[in-house]
Design a protein around this motif. Structure first.
Motif, PDB file in Angstrom:
ATOM      1  N   GLN A  26      -8.109 -18.800  -1.190  1.00  0.00           N
ATOM      2  CA  GLN A  26      -8.368 -17.632  -0.357  1.00  0.00           C
ATOM      3  C   GLN A  26      -7.243 -16.614  -0.528  1.00  0.00           C
ATOM      4  N   VAL A  27      -7.615 -15.359  -0.760  1.00  0.00           N
ATOM      5  CA  VAL A  27      -6.636 -14.281  -0.909  1.00  0.00           C
ATOM      6  C   VAL A  27      -6.998 -13.175   0.067  1.00  0.00           C
ATOM      7  N   LYS A  28      -5.993 -12.666   0.780  1.00  0.00           N
ATOM      8  CA  LYS A  28      -6.193 -11.581   1.735  1.00  0.00           C
ATOM      9  C   LYS A  28      -5.487 -10.350   1.179  1.00  0.00           C
ATOM     10  N   LYS A  29      -6.230  -9.248   1.030  1.00  0.00           N
ATOM     11  CA  LYS A  29      -5.685  -8.015   0.466  1.00  0.00           C
ATOM     12  C   LYS A  29      -5.810  -6.887   1.475  1.00  0.00           C
ATOM     13  N   GLY A  30      -4.973  -5.883   1.321  1.00  0.00           N
ATOM     14  CA  GLY A  30      -5.102  -4.671   2.122  1.00  0.00           C
ATOM     15  C   GLY A  30      -6.227  -3.807   1.575  1.00  0.00           C
ATOM     16  N   LEU A  31      -6.726  -2.898   2.379  1.00  0.00           N
ATOM     17  CA  LEU A  31      -7.768  -1.987   1.908  1.00  0.00           C
ATOM     18  C   LEU A  31      -7.242  -1.119   0.775  1.00  0.00           C
ATOM     19  N   TYR A  32      -8.087  -0.855  -0.189  1.00  0.00           N
ATOM     20  CA  TYR A  32      -7.720  -0.053  -1.347  1.00  0.00           C
ATOM     21  C   TYR A  32      -8.189   1.378  -1.140  1.00  0.00           C
ATOM     22  N   GLN A  33      -7.297   2.319  -1.260  1.00  0.00           N
ATOM     23  CA  GLN A  33      -7.646   3.734  -1.179  1.00  0.00           C
ATOM     24  C   GLN A  33      -7.664   4.291  -2.603  1.00  0.00           C
ATOM     25  N   PRO A  34      -8.836   4.613  -3.137  1.00  0.00           N
ATOM     26  CA  PRO A  34      -8.898   5.112  -4.506  1.00  0.00           C
ATOM     27  C   PRO A  34      -8.183   6.457  -4.639  1.00  0.00           C
ATOM     28  N   THR A  35      -7.638   6.676  -5.805  1.00  0.00           N
ATOM     29  CA  THR A  35      -6.968   7.942  -6.086  1.00  0.00           C
ATOM     30  C   THR A  35      -7.882   8.819  -6.921  1.00  0.00           C
ATOM     31  N   ASN A  36      -7.586  10.079  -6.969  1.00  0.00           N
ATOM     32  CA  ASN A  36      -8.368  11.020  -7.746  1.00  0.00           C
ATOM     33  C   ASN A  36      -7.416  11.751  -8.690  1.00  0.00           C
ATOM     34  N   PRO A  37      -7.132  11.162  -9.856  1.00  0.00           N
ATOM     35  CA  PRO A  37      -6.196  11.811 -10.761  1.00  0.00           C
ATOM     36  C   PRO A  37      -6.741  13.146 -11.266  1.00  0.00           C
ATOM     37  N   ARG A  38      -5.900  14.127 -11.275  1.00  0.00           N
ATOM     38  CA  ARG A  38      -6.318  15.448 -11.732  1.00  0.00           C
ATOM     39  C   ARG A  38      -5.537  15.851 -12.985  1.00  0.00           C
ATOM     40  N   SER A  39      -5.270  14.855 -13.818  1.00  0.00           N
ATOM     41  CA  SER A  39      -4.546  15.132 -15.054  1.00  0.00           C
ATOM     42  C   SER A  39      -5.455  15.922 -15.997  1.00  0.00           C
TER      43      SER A  39
END
Length: 76
Positions: A26-39
């Protein structure tokens, strides 16, 4: 909403944590906030994808018109 499977492992989101099973543990992770790269490279890729989307929609219309004409000619 997380669920518990038959082996007692939790899967899914509960509160601000995500529960997954990796290699039987069992693994517990934090919520992932996706990024929006503007390169520049990412913007170029998005522009290409948008162009192909517009082109495919126009091609689909053209193909559908062609099939409609073939069907009309066939009925005559």
């Amino acid at each position: 909403m997380s669920k518990i499977d038959s082996s007692g492992m939790e899967h899914g989101k509960r509160g601000d944590k995500i529960y997954v099973v990796l290699n039987g543990q069992q693994v517990k992770k934090g919520l992932y906030q996706p990024t929006n790269p503007r390169s520049p490279a990412q913007q170029k890729h998005r522009d290409k994808l948008a162009f192909v989307n517009r082109l495919s929609a126009q091609l689909a219309d053209a193909v559908n018109l062609g099939f409609a004409r073939v069907a009309e000619d066939y009925k005559k």
